[in-house]
Design a protein around this motif. Structure first.
Motif, PDB file in Angstrom:
ATOM      1  N   ILE A 172       2.876 -16.973  -0.292  1.00 22.10           N
ATOM      2  CA  ILE A 172       3.225 -16.480   1.036  1.00 22.10           C
ATOM      3  C   ILE A 172       4.150 -17.496   1.704  1.00 22.10           C
ATOM      4  O   ILE A 172       3.787 -18.657   1.897  1.00 22.10           O
ATOM      5  CB  ILE A 172       1.958 -16.262   1.890  1.00 22.10           C
ATOM      6  N   ALA A 177       1.743 -11.956   7.070  1.00 25.94           N
ATOM      7  CA  ALA A 177       1.703 -11.265   5.785  1.00 25.94           C
ATOM      8  C   ALA A 177       0.408 -10.467   5.738  1.00 25.94           C
ATOM      9  O   ALA A 177      -0.674 -11.035   5.879  1.00 25.94           O
ATOM     10  CB  ALA A 177       1.773 -12.258   4.632  1.00 25.94           C
ATOM     11  N   LEU A 184      -0.186  -6.723  -1.277  1.00 26.28           N
ATOM     12  CA  LEU A 184       0.691  -6.873  -0.114  1.00 26.28           C
ATOM     13  C   LEU A 184       1.016  -5.503   0.474  1.00 26.28           C
ATOM     14  O   LEU A 184       1.515  -4.617  -0.211  1.00 26.28           O
ATOM     15  CB  LEU A 184       1.980  -7.594  -0.502  1.00 26.28           C
ATOM     16  N   SER A 187       4.875  -7.005   5.871  1.00 29.63           N
ATOM     17  CA  SER A 187       5.061  -8.309   6.499  1.00 29.63           C
ATOM     18  C   SER A 187       5.849  -8.115   7.774  1.00 29.63           C
ATOM     19  O   SER A 187       6.608  -7.158   7.911  1.00 29.63           O
ATOM     20  CB  SER A 187       5.789  -9.277   5.562  1.00 29.63           C
TER      21      SER A 187
END
Length: 522
Positions: A172, A177, A184, A187
């Protein structure tokens, strides 16, 4: 000696708020041997001492990460989790979560609350944030609120600096995030509406139906930054049916940490000013359309007809349009820039600098924003190299003196950035050409902060409005564009200087011009 985190000022603020707690709340805290654990325990005990509705219970097995804690409504599934110490920008997130878990009413649109309640399935979110990030609280508060509305949504906010091994393992390099079920998810800044857009498969249909049902506007302001807010207020004060649409209230102001030239306020911060702008707009009968982006503009084909603003599948009918779409970060347009975005390529020093602690970084741009960024980043990074295209930096002398006084900074001028190099996962270097010799050179860095100015958000208007060589909308000085009934203000227009007060002034000017034209048209 453990430092005291809750000072008299914060204690006084909390003492005024805790009477709003109506349900019993407990802090379930898990600790380890680090000093941060002792600090967290002291913080929670200090807060608990302010109300008999709050208690502290230690359970080292209750939380995966230590130090960490849950704010849990007693005899309920309602809870939010913090891993780390929620101070800095996240103190407001901590206080809001405490109040909401304690039963203080959630101030969201009832329709939004109902949609969150009805989301199908279970969701386990983790947000990695830094305490210096001004965009992180928006995400943390949105997910915390969603988890309180719907207990099938779980959320943990993780302070990255205390869990560096986890940050390194996940690679990261930009916050916030957001991970969903270990993968993921997104973001950057996001609101509840943004999360619903991704989680609710019917979101686009719901949004289109809602927008299409709106009555025609006298004035629609496209953009929610300082220029847009000012234009909307001035239009509404003239009694016009006014709407304002945008993807985030405050625009680029949200990315500005310290503001010291906003007249009447010796000091404020961007996110705070953005909230104040929204509150001021909301005090008028203005239709606020959040988390939506205009995608097209079709001018009226006949005199006296309405213009059409397209928002995805929806079409909004308006007599007059004020374009206040602002600007966005200007890109280098070199190999590696897009590939390594959020993997070492970043734009926000306040948000992401702590993630590069002990690592070498480069800042591209020697103007005020670049030099200010380098000064901020130098607190964390092992070394900061400023890469400037011109033979000398254009920043104010006072900033250059401050930079040069730092032992871990260096400036390279006359350097044309050619590539951001990486290993396929993250940034490993920056390649530039020495413009005086033509010699290619490389700097080994873990991050590249791009600070080369802004580009107007006008690409979607290229076939509609007259633009100048800078892609700014051409106006007559009063905000009028080449198309009757369409106006422009702020950083997207050809205003002389890109400043908050200038943007607000141009927004007011455009709204007054729109009103004047409407009156003259009868």
């Amino acid at each position: 000696m453990t430092k005291k985190l809750l000072d008299k000022n914060l204690s006084a603020q909390l003492s005024a708020l805790v009477p709003r707690i109506v349900h019993d709340v407990e802090f379930v805290v898990s600790l380890d041997e680090r000093e941060a654990s002792a600090e967290l325990e002291l913080l929670l005990e200090d807060v608990a001492s302010l109300s008999n509705k709050i208690s502290v219970r230690r359970d080292d097995e209750a939380n995966q990460r230590k130090p960490g804690f849950q704010i849990r409504r007693v005899n309920s599934e309602i809870a939010v989790t913090f891993a780390g110490i929620p101070m800095g920008h996240e103190f407001s997130s901590f206080v809001l979560a405490l109040l909401q878990v304690g039963g203080n009413p959630i101030k969201e649109d009832p329709e939004v609350i109902e949609r969150v309640k009805n989301l199908p399935g279970d969701f386990n979110f983790v947000t990695y944030m830094s305490l210096s990030c001004q965009n992180c609280p928006t995400v943390v508060q949105a997910l915390n609120t969603m988890s309180i509305i719907n207990p099938r949504i779980k959320h943990t906010a993780v302070e990255g600096s205390l869990f560096q091994d986890e940050i390194d393992e996940l690679k990261i390099l930009s916050v916030p995030a957001i991970y969903l079920d270990g993968e993921l998810f997104s973001s950057g800044r996001a609101t509840i509406e943004d999360f619903l857009a991704k989680l609710d498969e019917n979101d686009s249909t719901i949004a289109a139906e809602k927008l299409s049902s709106l009555e025609p506007f006298d004035v629609l302001v496209v953009g929610q930054g300082p220029a847009g807010a000012s234009a909307a207020i001035y239009a509404a004060r003239k009694g016009l049916r006014t709407g304002i649409i945008g993807d985030r209230f405050g625009g680029q102001v949200n990315d500005t940490m310290a503001i010291e030239n906003y007249i009447s306020q010796p000091y404020t911060e961007g996110p705070k000013l953005a909230r104040e702008l929204q509150a001021h707009v909301a005090s008028y009968p203005i239709e606020i359309i959040n988390s939506q982006t205009a995608t097209g503009l079709v001018p009226a084909t006949t005199g006296g007809g309405n213009h059409t603003v397209e928002v995805g599948e929806a079409k909004l009918s308006v007599k007059q349009v004020i374009l206040a779409t602002g600007a966005n970060w200007r890109l280098l347009n070199v190999p590696g820039e897009e590939e390594y975005r959020n993997k070492g390529v970043t734009f926000c020093p306040h948000c992401d600098a702590p993630l590069f602690k002990g690592k070498p970084v480069a800042v591209v741009g020697g103007g005020n924003s670049g030099i200010e960024a380098a000064i901020d980043i130098a607190v964390y990074a092992s070394h900061v190299t400023v890469v400037e295209f011109m033979p000398e930096c254009r920043a104010d002398e006072v900033l250059l003196e401050k930079l040069n006084a730092l032992p871990n900074t260096f400036v390279v001028t006359n350097a044309a950035t050619k590539e951001i190099a990486g290993d396929g996962h993250q940034v490993t270097g920056l390649v530039y050409t020495d413009r005086s010799t033509g010699e290619p050179k490389r700097i080994d860095v873990s991050g590249v902060f791009i600070q080369i100015g802004l580009l107007p958000n006008t690409s979607w208007l290229a076939e509609t409005c007259e633009l100048n060589s800078k892609k700014e909308i051409v106006t007559d000085g009063c905000g009028r564009t080449s198309i009757p009934g369409i106006y422009a203000a702020g950083d997207c227009a050809d205003t002389a200087y890109k400043q908050i007060v200038v943007a607000q002034s141009s927004g007011a000017t455009a709204a007054l011009a729109a009103w004047d034209d409407l009156v003259r048209a009868g």
